[in-house]
Design a protein around this motif. Structure first.
Motif, PDB file in Angstrom:
ATOM      1  N   ALA A  56      29.708  15.602  21.751  1.00 55.00           N
ATOM      2  CA  ALA A  56      30.695  14.577  21.412  1.00 55.00           C
ATOM      3  C   ALA A  56      32.078  15.180  21.183  1.00 55.00           C
ATOM      4  N   GLU A  57      32.110  16.374  20.590  1.00 52.63           N
ATOM      5  CA  GLU A  57      33.390  17.014  20.281  1.00 52.63           C
ATOM      6  C   GLU A  57      34.080  17.562  21.522  1.00 52.63           C
ATOM      7  N   GLN A  58      33.310  17.981  22.515  1.00 48.97           N
ATOM      8  CA  GLN A  58      33.875  18.656  23.687  1.00 48.97           C
ATOM      9  C   GLN A  58      34.123  17.736  24.872  1.00 48.97           C
ATOM     10  N   THR A  59      33.745  16.472  24.756  1.00 48.80           N
ATOM     11  CA  THR A  59      33.861  15.537  25.882  1.00 48.80           C
ATOM     12  C   THR A  59      34.490  14.223  25.407  1.00 48.80           C
ATOM     13  N   THR A  60      34.519  13.253  26.294  1.00 53.12           N
ATOM     14  CA  THR A  60      35.082  11.945  25.954  1.00 53.12           C
ATOM     15  C   THR A  60      34.046  10.977  25.375  1.00 53.12           C
ATOM     16  N   ILE A  61      32.814  11.428  25.166  1.00 54.26           N
ATOM     17  CA  ILE A  61      31.765  10.512  24.706  1.00 54.26           C
ATOM     18  C   ILE A  61      32.131   9.855  23.385  1.00 54.26           C
ATOM     19  N   ALA A  62      32.808  10.589  22.507  1.00 53.70           N
ATOM     20  CA  ALA A  62      33.166  10.028  21.200  1.00 53.70           C
ATOM     21  C   ALA A  62      34.064   8.800  21.338  1.00 53.70           C
ATOM     22  N   GLU A  63      34.711   8.637  22.490  1.00 54.09           N
ATOM     23  CA  GLU A  63      35.595   7.499  22.716  1.00 54.09           C
ATOM     24  C   GLU A  63      34.862   6.278  23.261  1.00 54.09           C
ATOM     25  N   PHE A  64      33.589   6.449  23.630  1.00 46.76           N
ATOM     26  CA  PHE A  64      32.832   5.332  24.187  1.00 46.76           C
ATOM     27  C   PHE A  64      32.659   4.237  23.133  1.00 46.76           C
ATOM     28  N   GLN A  65      32.725   3.008  23.582  1.00 47.84           N
ATOM     29  CA  GLN A  65      32.473   1.848  22.740  1.00 47.84           C
ATOM     30  C   GLN A  65      31.499   0.926  23.471  1.00 47.84           C
ATOM     31  N   VAL A  66      30.921  -0.019  22.761  1.00 46.90           N
ATOM     32  CA  VAL A  66      30.081  -1.010  23.423  1.00 46.90           C
ATOM     33  C   VAL A  66      30.924  -1.736  24.472  1.00 46.90           C
ATOM     34  N   GLY A  67      30.424  -1.764  25.689  1.00 45.35           N
ATOM     35  CA  GLY A  67      31.163  -2.364  26.794  1.00 45.35           C
ATOM     36  C   GLY A  67      31.871  -1.365  27.685  1.00 45.35           C
ATOM     37  N   THR A  68      32.002  -0.114  27.235  1.00 43.70           N
ATOM     38  CA  THR A  68      32.638   0.916  28.068  1.00 43.70           C
ATOM     39  C   THR A  68      31.834   1.120  29.347  1.00 43.70           C
ATOM     40  N   GLN A  69      32.531   1.163  30.483  1.00 42.63           N
ATOM     41  CA  GLN A  69      31.882   1.428  31.762  1.00 42.63           C
ATOM     42  C   GLN A  69      32.110   2.893  32.140  1.00 42.63           C
ATOM     43  N   VAL A  70      31.051   3.551  32.563  1.00 46.66           N
ATOM     44  CA  VAL A  70      31.106   4.983  32.851  1.00 46.66           C
ATOM     45  C   VAL A  70      30.571   5.257  34.250  1.00 46.66           C
ATOM     46  N   ASN A  71      30.978   6.393  34.802  1.00 44.94           N
ATOM     47  CA  ASN A  71      30.491   6.814  36.105  1.00 44.94           C
ATOM     48  C   ASN A  71      29.086   7.401  35.960  1.00 44.94           C
ATOM     49  N   LEU A  72      28.202   6.999  36.850  1.00 46.62           N
ATOM     50  CA  LEU A  72      26.809   7.439  36.808  1.00 46.62           C
ATOM     51  C   LEU A  72      26.425   8.118  38.114  1.00 46.62           C
ATOM     52  N   GLU A  73      25.918   9.338  37.996  1.00 49.72           N
ATOM     53  CA  GLU A  73      25.308  10.018  39.141  1.00 49.72           C
ATOM     54  C   GLU A  73      23.873  10.358  38.774  1.00 49.72           C
ATOM     55  N   VAL A  74      22.935   9.872  39.569  1.00 49.74           N
ATOM     56  CA  VAL A  74      21.524  10.145  39.304  1.00 49.74           C
ATOM     57  C   VAL A  74      21.169  11.531  39.820  1.00 49.74           C
ATOM     58  N   ASP A  75      19.976  11.988  39.453  1.00 44.98           N
ATOM     59  CA  ASP A  75      19.538  13.317  39.851  1.00 44.98           C
ATOM     60  C   ASP A  75      19.338  13.393  41.363  1.00 44.98           C
ATOM     61  N   GLN A  76      19.849  14.453  41.974  1.00 44.23           N
ATOM     62  CA  GLN A  76      19.776  14.598  43.424  1.00 44.23           C
ATOM     63  C   GLN A  76      18.339  14.693  43.933  1.00 44.23           C
ATOM     64  N   ILE A  77      17.470  15.338  43.158  1.00 41.97           N
ATOM     65  CA  ILE A  77      16.093  15.508  43.608  1.00 41.97           C
ATOM     66  C   ILE A  77      15.429  14.159  43.827  1.00 41.97           C
ATOM     67  N   ARG A 114      16.843  11.362  44.696  1.00 45.97           N
ATOM     68  CA  ARG A 114      17.352  10.730  45.924  1.00 45.97           C
ATOM     69  C   ARG A 114      16.743  11.374  47.165  1.00 45.97           C
ATOM     70  N   TYR A 115      16.672  12.701  47.175  1.00 47.35           N
ATOM     71  CA  TYR A 115      16.117  13.387  48.342  1.00 47.35           C
ATOM     72  C   TYR A 115      14.621  13.115  48.479  1.00 47.35           C
ATOM     73  N   LEU A 116      13.929  13.017  47.342  1.00 45.72           N
ATOM     74  CA  LEU A 116      12.498  12.738  47.398  1.00 45.72           C
ATOM     75  C   LEU A 116      12.238  11.365  47.993  1.00 45.72           C
ATOM     76  N   GLU A 117      13.058  10.379  47.601  1.00 45.81           N
ATOM     77  CA  GLU A 117      12.909   9.043  48.168  1.00 45.81           C
ATOM     78  C   GLU A 117      13.108   9.089  49.681  1.00 45.81           C
ATOM     79  N   ARG A 118      14.083   9.839  50.125  1.00 41.51           N
ATOM     80  CA  ARG A 118      14.350   9.936  51.560  1.00 41.51           C
ATOM     81  C   ARG A 118      13.182  10.602  52.292  1.00 41.51           C
ATOM     82  N   LEU A 119      12.596  11.628  51.669  1.00 44.14           N
ATOM     83  CA  LEU A 119      11.450  12.299  52.273  1.00 44.14           C
ATOM     84  C   LEU A 119      10.267  11.350  52.393  1.00 44.14           C
TER      85      LEU A 119
END
Length: 217
Positions: free
Chosen positions: A165-186, A188-193
């Motif tokens: 929380a101290e080193q990132t922007t997470i402490a600024e998050f509030q209810v309703g905040t929209q954030v960028n989401l990247e899921v685990d690559q494995i 996604r690749y497993l689904e493709r396989l």
């Protein structure tokens, strides 16, 4: 490629319309730019941006309409704080997980609750992305590598320790905040396989082969 371990934060000091898309300038006195050159990638709130101008106190980059449509940059404003990470080097420690900087979509903060010294965040996202988010798996939220501690329908829980929380922007998050989401690559690749395995005429990969390799049970 990135690890999701944030190196510094910065501020958006310019966000300018430019021939149909956006140009952005990030200012940061804490990000070491000595080993960065034109064309390098810098994850900005988890979005892989290509450096087009190097400044003594930061950098500038261009944002395509594709990036704007899939990420929080659609609503970012001048003065907003963002998480920064330079592209990893092969000799560096892999402190988080493999992060491409190619954001899959948006997640929304649903609730924030204190739990001793930690803080618990419940976030919701599109059900099509939830299938890639397993219990105790990794997700990247605004560029931060985090562990999923609970899942429930289209929601997942993150437990944030004070250091993060101290080193990132997470402490600024509030209810309703929209954030960028990247899921685990494995995931996604497993689904493709697996999809490829369902078409044996086009692939040599089978469900039994995936099981033998330990990808599925």
């Amino acid at each position: 490629m990135f690890t999701g371990i944030i190196e510094a934060t910065g501020k958006i000091v310019e966000l300018t319309q430019k021939q149909g898309d956006l140009a952005i300038r990030i200012q940061s006195n804490d990000l070491d730019m000595k080993d960065v050159k034109l064309g390098d990638s810098i994850a900005t709130n988890g979005v892989c941006l290509t450096l087009v101008t190097k400044h003594s106190d930061g950098f500038s980059a261009d944002l395509s309409n594709e990036t704007i449509s899939l990420t929080g940059f659609a609503h970012y404003k001048k003065g907003q704080t963002v998480n920064l990470e330079k592209a990893m080097q092969p000799i560096s420690r892999l402190g988080g997980h493999l992060v491409s900087g190619h954001v899959d979509g948006i997640a929304t903060v649903e609730s924030i609750t204190a739990n001793a010294r930690a803080t618990e965040y419940w976030l919701s996202t599109d059900h099509n992305l939830m299938k890639y988010i397993p219990y105790k798996g990794s997700v990247c939220i605004d560029g931060i590598s985090l562990t999923v501690n609970e899942i429930e329908q289209n929601r997942f829980k993150l437990t944030i320790v004070p250091h993060t929380a101290e080193q990132t922007t997470i402490a600024e998050f509030q209810v309703g905040t929209q954030v960028n989401l990247e899921v685990d690559q494995i995931a996604r690749y497993l689904e493709r396989l697996i999809k490829g395995a369902e078409q044996p005429s086009r692939s040599d990969i089978s469900m039994s082969l995936l099981a033998q390799a330990g990808f599925i049970k």
